[in-house]
Scaffold this motif. Structure first.
Motif, PDB file in Angstrom:
ATOM      1  N   LEU A 202       0.094  -1.095   0.319  1.00 28.07           N
ATOM      2  CA  LEU A 202       0.208  -0.061   0.262  1.00 28.07           C
ATOM      3  C   LEU A 202       0.769   1.103   0.646  1.00 28.07           C
ATOM      4  CD1 LEU A 202      -2.237  -2.028   2.333  1.00 28.07           C
ATOM      5  CD2 LEU A 202      -3.323  -0.464   0.018  1.00 28.07           C
ATOM      6  N   CYS A 203       0.294   2.036  -0.956  1.00 29.31           N
ATOM      7  CA  CYS A 203       1.094   3.584  -1.222  1.00 29.31           C
ATOM      8  C   CYS A 203       0.727   4.586  -0.995  1.00 29.31           C
ATOM      9  CB  CYS A 203       1.745   3.730  -1.894  1.00 29.31           C
ATOM     10  SG  CYS A 203       3.076   1.787  -2.719  1.00 29.31           S
ATOM     11  N   ARG A 204       0.558   5.360  -0.502  1.00 28.18           N
ATOM     12  CA  ARG A 204       0.452   6.689   0.008  1.00 28.18           C
ATOM     13  C   ARG A 204       1.308   8.135  -0.731  1.00 28.18           C
ATOM     14  NH1 ARG A 204      -1.735   5.732   5.482  1.00 28.18           N
ATOM     15  NH2 ARG A 204       0.259   6.380   6.090  1.00 28.18           N
ATOM     16  N   GLY A 205       0.870   8.629  -1.575  1.00 28.96           N
ATOM     17  CA  GLY A 205       1.805   9.260  -2.615  1.00 28.96           C
ATOM     18  C   GLY A 205       3.078   9.099  -3.183  1.00 28.96           C
ATOM     19  N   GLU A 206       3.998   9.172  -2.734  1.00 33.01           N
ATOM     20  CA  GLU A 206       5.163   8.208  -3.196  1.00 33.01           C
ATOM     21  C   GLU A 206       6.369   7.998  -2.138  1.00 33.01           C
ATOM     22  OE1 GLU A 206       8.393  11.716  -4.213  1.00 33.01           O
ATOM     23  OE2 GLU A 206       7.304  12.041  -5.638  1.00 33.01           O
ATOM     24  N   ARG A 207       5.199   7.877  -0.787  1.00 29.70           N
ATOM     25  CA  ARG A 207       5.789   6.347  -0.159  1.00 29.70           C
ATOM     26  C   ARG A 207       5.036   5.137   0.503  1.00 29.70           C
ATOM     27  NH1 ARG A 207      10.947   7.107  -0.377  1.00 29.70           N
ATOM     28  NH2 ARG A 207      10.873   5.321   1.764  1.00 29.70           N
ATOM     29  N   PRO A 208       5.951   3.877   0.388  1.00 27.47           N
ATOM     30  CA  PRO A 208       5.057   2.639   0.995  1.00 27.47           C
ATOM     31  C   PRO A 208       4.566   2.854   2.226  1.00 27.47           C
ATOM     32  CG  PRO A 208       7.564   2.165  -0.255  1.00 27.47           C
ATOM     33  CD  PRO A 208       7.313   3.535   0.153  1.00 27.47           C
ATOM     34  N   SER A 209       3.455   2.773   2.393  1.00 28.93           N
ATOM     35  CA  SER A 209       2.696   2.519   3.935  1.00 28.93           C
ATOM     36  C   SER A 209       2.370   1.639   4.227  1.00 28.93           C
ATOM     37  CB  SER A 209       1.564   3.337   3.831  1.00 28.93           C
ATOM     38  OG  SER A 209       0.309   2.772   3.334  1.00 28.93           O
ATOM     39  N   ALA A 210       2.521   0.721   3.051  1.00 29.25           N
ATOM     40  CA  ALA A 210       2.092  -1.301   4.136  1.00 29.25           C
ATOM     41  C   ALA A 210       2.576  -2.047   3.412  1.00 29.25           C
ATOM     42  CB  ALA A 210       0.792  -0.916   5.421  1.00 29.25           C
ATOM     43  N   VAL A 211       3.255  -2.860   3.442  1.00 32.75           N
ATOM     44  CA  VAL A 211       3.449  -4.630   3.183  1.00 32.75           C
ATOM     45  C   VAL A 211       2.819  -5.228   3.525  1.00 32.75           C
ATOM     46  CG1 VAL A 211       5.401  -5.826   2.616  1.00 32.75           C
ATOM     47  CG2 VAL A 211       6.668  -3.774   2.451  1.00 32.75           C
ATOM     48  N   VAL A 212       1.860  -6.011   2.414  1.00 27.97           N
ATOM     49  CA  VAL A 212       0.750  -6.839   3.312  1.00 27.97           C
ATOM     50  C   VAL A 212       0.771  -8.093   2.580  1.00 27.97           C
ATOM     51  CG1 VAL A 212      -0.765  -4.938   3.501  1.00 27.97           C
ATOM     52  CG2 VAL A 212      -1.211  -5.591   1.327  1.00 27.97           C
ATOM     53  N   ASP A 213       0.131  -8.863   2.523  1.00 26.60           N
ATOM     54  CA  ASP A 213      -0.067 -10.380   1.899  1.00 26.60           C
ATOM     55  C   ASP A 213       0.993 -10.949   1.983  1.00 26.60           C
ATOM     56  OD1 ASP A 213      -2.441  -9.051   1.082  1.00 26.60           O
ATOM     57  OD2 ASP A 213      -2.067  -9.417  -1.357  1.00 26.60           O
ATOM     58  N   TRP A 214       0.953 -11.222   3.166  1.00 25.92           N
ATOM     59  CA  TRP A 214       2.535 -12.214   4.050  1.00 25.92           C
ATOM     60  C   TRP A 214       2.322 -13.657   3.911  1.00 25.92           C
ATOM     61  CZ3 TRP A 214       7.054 -10.295   5.411  1.00 25.92           C
ATOM     62  CH2 TRP A 214       7.052  -9.050   4.587  1.00 25.92           C
ATOM     63  N   GLU A 215       1.256 -14.201   3.494  1.00 24.54           N
ATOM     64  CA  GLU A 215       1.480 -16.003   3.279  1.00 24.54           C
ATOM     65  C   GLU A 215       2.044 -16.447   3.177  1.00 24.54           C
ATOM     66  OE1 GLU A 215      -0.671 -12.984   1.675  1.00 24.54           O
ATOM     67  OE2 GLU A 215      -3.048 -13.465   2.167  1.00 24.54           O
ATOM     68  N   ILE A 216       3.197 -16.517   2.707  1.00 23.64           N
ATOM     69  CA  ILE A 216       4.072 -17.181   2.022  1.00 23.64           C
ATOM     70  C   ILE A 216       5.930 -16.320   2.593  1.00 23.64           C
ATOM     71  CG2 ILE A 216       2.900 -18.126  -0.026  1.00 23.64           C
ATOM     72  CD1 ILE A 216       4.584 -15.852  -1.815  1.00 23.64           C
ATOM     73  N   TRP A 217       5.617 -16.063   3.749  1.00 22.05           N
ATOM     74  CA  TRP A 217       7.368 -15.651   3.872  1.00 22.05           C
ATOM     75  C   TRP A 217       7.572 -16.911   4.344  1.00 22.05           C
ATOM     76  CZ3 TRP A 217       8.620 -16.117   9.070  1.00 22.05           C
ATOM     77  CH2 TRP A 217       8.197 -16.540   9.985  1.00 22.05           C
ATOM     78  N   GLY A 218       9.166 -16.746   4.486  1.00 23.11           N
ATOM     79  CA  GLY A 218       9.593 -17.491   5.279  1.00 23.11           C
ATOM     80  C   GLY A 218      11.216 -16.705   5.261  1.00 23.11           C
ATOM     81  N   VAL A 219      12.089 -17.700   5.699  1.00 21.79           N
ATOM     82  CA  VAL A 219      13.235 -17.085   6.035  1.00 21.79           C
ATOM     83  C   VAL A 219      14.228 -17.764   5.298  1.00 21.79           C
ATOM     84  CG1 VAL A 219      15.372 -17.734   7.352  1.00 21.79           C
ATOM     85  CG2 VAL A 219      13.104 -16.813   8.065  1.00 21.79           C
ATOM     86  N   GLY A 220      15.285 -17.051   3.511  1.00 21.28           N
ATOM     87  CA  GLY A 220      15.576 -18.021   2.535  1.00 21.28           C
ATOM     88  C   GLY A 220      16.869 -16.646   2.284  1.00 21.28           C
ATOM     89  N   ASP A 221      16.801 -17.731   1.148  1.00 17.39           N
ATOM     90  CA  ASP A 221      17.968 -16.780   0.021  1.00 17.39           C
ATOM     91  C   ASP A 221      17.348 -15.485  -0.369  1.00 17.39           C
ATOM     92  OD1 ASP A 221      19.784 -16.161  -2.270  1.00 17.39           O
ATOM     93  OD2 ASP A 221      20.749 -17.860  -1.113  1.00 17.39           O
ATOM     94  N   PRO A 222      18.045 -14.203  -0.366  1.00 12.78           N
ATOM     95  CA  PRO A 222      17.308 -12.912  -0.763  1.00 12.78           C
ATOM     96  C   PRO A 222      17.077 -12.525  -2.500  1.00 12.78           C
ATOM     97  CG  PRO A 222      19.865 -13.097  -0.052  1.00 12.78           C
ATOM     98  CD  PRO A 222      19.334 -13.704   0.086  1.00 12.78           C
ATOM     99  N   ARG A 223      18.127 -13.491  -2.526  1.00 14.15           N
ATOM    100  CA  ARG A 223      17.698 -13.539  -4.140  1.00 14.15           C
ATOM    101  C   ARG A 223      16.475 -13.995  -4.929  1.00 14.15           C
ATOM    102  NH1 ARG A 223      23.904 -16.709  -5.127  1.00 14.15           N
ATOM    103  NH2 ARG A 223      22.799 -17.450  -3.556  1.00 14.15           N
ATOM    104  N   ILE A 224      15.818 -14.882  -4.317  1.00 10.01           N
ATOM    105  CA  ILE A 224      14.698 -15.330  -4.043  1.00 10.01           C
ATOM    106  C   ILE A 224      13.717 -14.164  -4.358  1.00 10.01           C
ATOM    107  CG2 ILE A 224      13.068 -16.190  -3.672  1.00 10.01           C
ATOM    108  CD1 ILE A 224      14.134 -18.325  -2.165  1.00 10.01           C
ATOM    109  N   ASP A 225      13.394 -13.179  -2.756  1.00 15.63           N
ATOM    110  CA  ASP A 225      12.946 -12.081  -3.717  1.00 15.63           C
ATOM    111  C   ASP A 225      13.213 -11.230  -4.101  1.00 15.63           C
ATOM    112  OD1 ASP A 225      10.356 -12.503  -1.585  1.00 15.63           O
ATOM    113  OD2 ASP A 225      12.062 -11.227   0.013  1.00 15.63           O
ATOM    114  N   LEU A 226      14.447 -10.787  -4.341  1.00 13.01           N
ATOM    115  CA  LEU A 226      14.984 -10.280  -5.344  1.00 13.01           C
ATOM    116  C   LEU A 226      14.784 -10.241  -6.963  1.00 13.01           C
ATOM    117  CD1 LEU A 226      16.644  -7.446  -6.212  1.00 13.01           C
ATOM    118  CD2 LEU A 226      19.320  -8.753  -5.725  1.00 13.01           C
TER     119      LEU A 226
END
Length: 322
Positions: A202-226
């Motif tokens: 969710l963004c308000r104006g130029e800035r992100p205000s909330a990262v949502v939809d965390w259904e598949i979060w995990g701990v792993g290699d950062p290159r997966i997200d990137l």
């Protein structure tokens, strides 16, 4: 789809759970929150406040995308961190479990895929800002999750891909073979969102205000997200679906903003190809379900050119033709 009786029962529990925050204040109805939300997602007002409620469907197990308690746990862990998230105000672990978080206002728009009238310059600014949020996310420590390495991530998406009929995924076996033959060593695991992109922020104006939809979060290699995030920088990755946005940051610009002076991570092209394979598998799965009559969505018939393009470009990244 929940029945009216199920919604009524859930609404009563939510009002009870939030009552201490709103003594003698009226509650509104529990309303289905429109949009591309997985699982059961509702909104409810209480006095002048508003909440989003996520719940496990009655009769279903709290696993995967229905594990709302796991989602609430990561949101609570991120409060006060550089990553903007909604604050969780009530959690009920009794079956079927639910939690209530603040209703954050803002727009969650994927510039190259969604219909919108946003200024292209605003889209550019938001996407560059989001690269910084992803960097902050990957610097945030979270306990209590089993790390997922590149091999396990590939195995997960290979299963999804192979559940799609072969005619809907031309060339997929070659790509899966190339990925399997070149699995890189894992980087130190970090917190990963799993579906990090502007459509889930969710963004308000130029800035992100909330990262949502965390259904598949995990701990792993950062290159997966990137690798996944960069896929949405170019509408040409999505034939028949993508919309050109003048001035949108390139993959290289977003990568530079994320890295903030650090070197490009090793074997990054493998993860760029994996992201395309993952997208092809997801779209193929959705198209298969539509054609099998499991849910009716004629818009899924627009997917085959993008599925084919994702597989083709993944192959070219892994083994460029001379």
């Amino acid at each position: 789809m929940s029945t009216a009786t199920e919604v009524t029962r859930l609404a009563a529990r939510v009002r009870t759970g939030l009552a201490a925050r709103h003594p003698n204040e009226p509650f509104g109805d529990l309303r289905t929150l429109p949009g591309g939300h997985s699982g059961l997602t509702y909104s409810i007002t209480a006095g002048t406040g508003a909440y989003v409620v996520k719940a496990v469907p009655e009769g279903q197990r709290p696993v995967g995308r229905n594990d709302v308690l796991r989602q609430a746990r990561i949101l609570r862990a991120l409060v006060g961190s550089p990553v903007p998230v909604p604050e969780v105000f009530a959690v009920d672990e009794r079956e079927p479990a639910w939690f209530a978080m603040e209703f954050v206002t803002g727009e969650a728009i994927e510039p190259v895929l969604d219909e919108h009238r946003l200024d292209p310059g605003l889209c550019r600014t938001r996407m560059l800002a989001l690269a910084g949020v992803l960097r902050d996310l990957h610097r945030t420590h979270v306990d209590g999750a089993e790390p997922l390495d590149p091999a396990a991530e590939l195995e997960r998406w290979a299963r999804t891909m192979r559940a799609v009929p072969a005619p809907l995924r031309p060339g997929a076996e070659e790509v899966l073979g190339l990925l399997a033959a070149g699995i890189p060593e894992s980087l130190p695991p970090v917190l990963i969102h799993g579906d990090f992109r502007l459509g889930n922020v969710l963004c308000r104006g130029e800035r992100p205000s909330a990262v949502v939809d965390w259904e598949i979060w995990g701990v792993g290699d950062p290159r997966i997200d990137l690798g996944w995030f960069l896929l949405f920088a170019d509408h040409r990755n999505f034939p028949r679906l993508g919309r050109p946005v003048p001035g949108l940051p390139t993959e290289d610009e977003l990568l530079a903003r994320y890295l903030d002076g650090r070197a490009v991570p090793p074997a990054f092209d493998w993860f760029r190809a994996l992201a395309r394979t993952k997208m092809a598998a997801i779209m193929g799965h959705n198209l298969r379900r539509h054609r099998e009559g499991k849910y009716h969505d004629p818009d899924q018939e627009r997917l085959p050119p993008t599925i084919a393009a994702m597989i083709r470009t993944a192959r070219d990244i892994l083994a460029p033709r001379s």
